[in-house]
Design a protein around this motif. Sequence first.
Motif, mmCIF file in Angstrom:
data_model
loop_
_atom_site.group_PDB
_atom_site.id
_atom_site.type_symbol
_atom_site.label_atom_id
_atom_site.label_comp_id
_atom_site.label_asym_id
_atom_site.label_seq_id
_atom_site.Cartn_x
_atom_site.Cartn_y
_atom_site.Cartn_z
ATOM 1 N N GLY A 158 0.461 -1.633 0.074
ATOM 2 C CA GLY A 158 0.271 0.012 0.075
ATOM 3 C C GLY A 158 0.575 1.216 0.315
ATOM 4 O O GLY A 158 2.334 1.428 0.534
ATOM 5 N N TYR A 159 0.555 2.138 -0.391
ATOM 6 C CA TYR A 159 1.219 3.015 -1.056
ATOM 7 C C TYR A 159 0.032 4.915 -1.100
ATOM 8 O O TYR A 159 -1.136 4.571 -2.200
ATOM 9 C CB TYR A 159 2.427 3.517 -1.718
ATOM 10 N N GLN A 160 0.630 5.788 -0.932
ATOM 11 C CA GLN A 160 -0.299 6.783 -1.322
ATOM 12 C C GLN A 160 0.263 7.595 -2.874
ATOM 13 O O GLN A 160 1.698 7.768 -3.446
ATOM 14 C CB GLN A 160 0.752 7.994 -0.262
ATOM 15 N N LEU A 183 1.771 -2.729 -6.956
ATOM 16 C CA LEU A 183 1.510 -1.686 -5.678
ATOM 17 C C LEU A 183 0.095 -1.402 -5.830
ATOM 18 O O LEU A 183 -1.055 -1.389 -6.693
ATOM 19 C CB LEU A 183 2.180 -0.609 -6.051
ATOM 20 N N VAL A 184 -0.132 -1.126 -4.458
ATOM 21 C CA VAL A 184 -2.034 -0.594 -4.081
ATOM 22 C C VAL A 184 -1.944 0.308 -3.555
ATOM 23 O O VAL A 184 -1.753 0.392 -3.121
ATOM 24 C CB VAL A 184 -2.544 -1.980 -3.570
ATOM 25 N N PRO A 185 -2.656 1.670 -4.141
ATOM 26 C CA PRO A 185 -3.521 3.010 -3.863
ATOM 27 C C PRO A 185 -3.792 2.619 -2.918
ATOM 28 O O PRO A 185 -5.202 2.514 -2.649
ATOM 29 C CB PRO A 185 -3.424 3.470 -4.778
ATOM 30 N N VAL A 186 -3.685 3.846 -1.437
ATOM 31 C CA VAL A 186 -4.038 3.704 -0.856
ATOM 32 C C VAL A 186 -4.173 4.822 -0.110
ATOM 33 O O VAL A 186 -3.542 5.566 -0.091
ATOM 34 C CB VAL A 186 -3.568 2.504 0.430
ATOM 35 N N GLN A 197 -5.994 -6.124 3.694
ATOM 36 C CA GLN A 197 -6.496 -5.570 2.356
ATOM 37 C C GLN A 197 -4.800 -5.628 1.545
ATOM 38 O O GLN A 197 -4.530 -6.134 0.361
ATOM 39 C CB GLN A 197 -6.968 -4.672 2.516
ATOM 40 N N VAL A 198 -3.594 -5.390 2.506
ATOM 41 C CA VAL A 198 -2.486 -5.272 2.054
ATOM 42 C C VAL A 198 -1.691 -5.840 2.568
ATOM 43 O O VAL A 198 -1.950 -6.406 4.198
ATOM 44 C CB VAL A 198 -1.955 -3.993 1.412
ATOM 45 N N ASP A 199 0.151 -6.378 2.564
ATOM 46 C CA ASP A 199 0.515 -6.631 3.503
ATOM 47 C C ASP A 199 2.115 -6.222 4.038
ATOM 48 O O ASP A 199 2.883 -6.286 4.579
ATOM 49 C CB ASP A 199 1.866 -8.067 2.620
ATOM 50 N N ALA A 200 2.163 -5.003 2.849
ATOM 51 C CA ALA A 200 2.613 -4.041 3.503
ATOM 52 C C ALA A 200 2.650 -2.429 3.163
ATOM 53 O O ALA A 200 1.246 -2.225 2.186
ATOM 54 C CB ALA A 200 3.924 -3.876 2.603
ATOM 55 N N TRP A 201 2.505 -1.759 4.069
ATOM 56 C CA TRP A 201 2.202 0.148 4.378
ATOM 57 C C TRP A 201 2.895 0.889 3.954
ATOM 58 O O TRP A 201 4.153 1.254 4.748
ATOM 59 C CB TRP A 201 1.130 0.072 5.418
#
Length: 361
Positions: A158-160, A183-186, A197-201
């Motif tokens: 998760g990343y901005q 990469l998942v936008p959060v 929902q994600v493994d890392a933030w």
Amino acid sequence: MRTRSRRSLIAGAIISAVLAASLLSSGRVALGSSALNQRTHAHAHAAAMQHVFFILNWLPNVEFAGVWVAQRFGWFKQAGIDMKFESWSPAVHPETDVVSRGGNSFGFQSGAAIAIAAAQKVPIVALYTDTQKSVFGLTVLNKSGINKITDLRGKRIGYQSHEIYVPETMLSFAGLKPSDYKLVPVGFDISGLTAGQVDAWLTFQTNEPIALNMQGIGNHSFRAADYGFNFYDDVLLTTRSLVQKNPALVATVTKLVARGFKYAHSHPILAANLTVNNYFHASTAGPGITAAQNLRQQILELQKFKQFSADKKGRYTGLMKASVWKASINTLFKYGEIKRKPSVTAIFTNTFNPYVNGNYH
């Protein structure tokens, strides 16, 4: 005779009363003049004060403890400065707002945002940094089984969206390709990590990991600074125009901010109390946060800042290096965040930093 004497006494009393009234009247005029003089002096003093405006890139917490210390200890006032500030909101962009607002405007922003603005020819200059290393990191839960950064292969991160270059830089440094992870936008709410929902933030090491710890959620992080991400965070900036027009004011503000941060890092409990009592109440921290929880987190955050703010000698100088700015610019260029590289020598200056000549006391 008695009557005459009586009349004389009455006449004397009347004369005395008139004289007293006259004196009292004169006294009132004198007092009025004194009050008027005091008010005039106060107005003149207020007019002599230089109004300085800070634009923050986050909420008014201990991230800006240096400013709050300087304000509450009266250092700004003693220097003839009337300080006001604007807290962060989605519409606030310090790196450009200082220019559009003009006047004696200063801001705090990440080195990345400053470099991006400079690449777009925004006339700003960095003056001081509270961090010698980036406070970014990738945080994972202890129960995830992710013990080294290469364990993120095949994982969701998760990343901005405006900070995609942070995980990309870190993972590339670790030898992973973009196809090795997702990469998942959060947003900023880290509950997505705890919910699986994600493994890392992507986190600020001085914020989200501490909040997780306070909730009893075990976690650990990979610091961006350990994986090729060379950026300054929490950088004091102003406009080139102000540097040219009023270098004395720029020097004074930089000196007081540097002095404030040095004190705050040396006295984190006192500085945290000062912050929450005057600028960052529990209601500002978020719904359901108690005053005790807010204070505890702010103390822990300011204590955590030490590992990012101190230089190799353990000093809080706020001095910047051209090599770090060059690495930052190259990273932004590599990942397409900028299309041209701004001049390293034009983007920052240590000229106004009180510790530039090694005078650290």
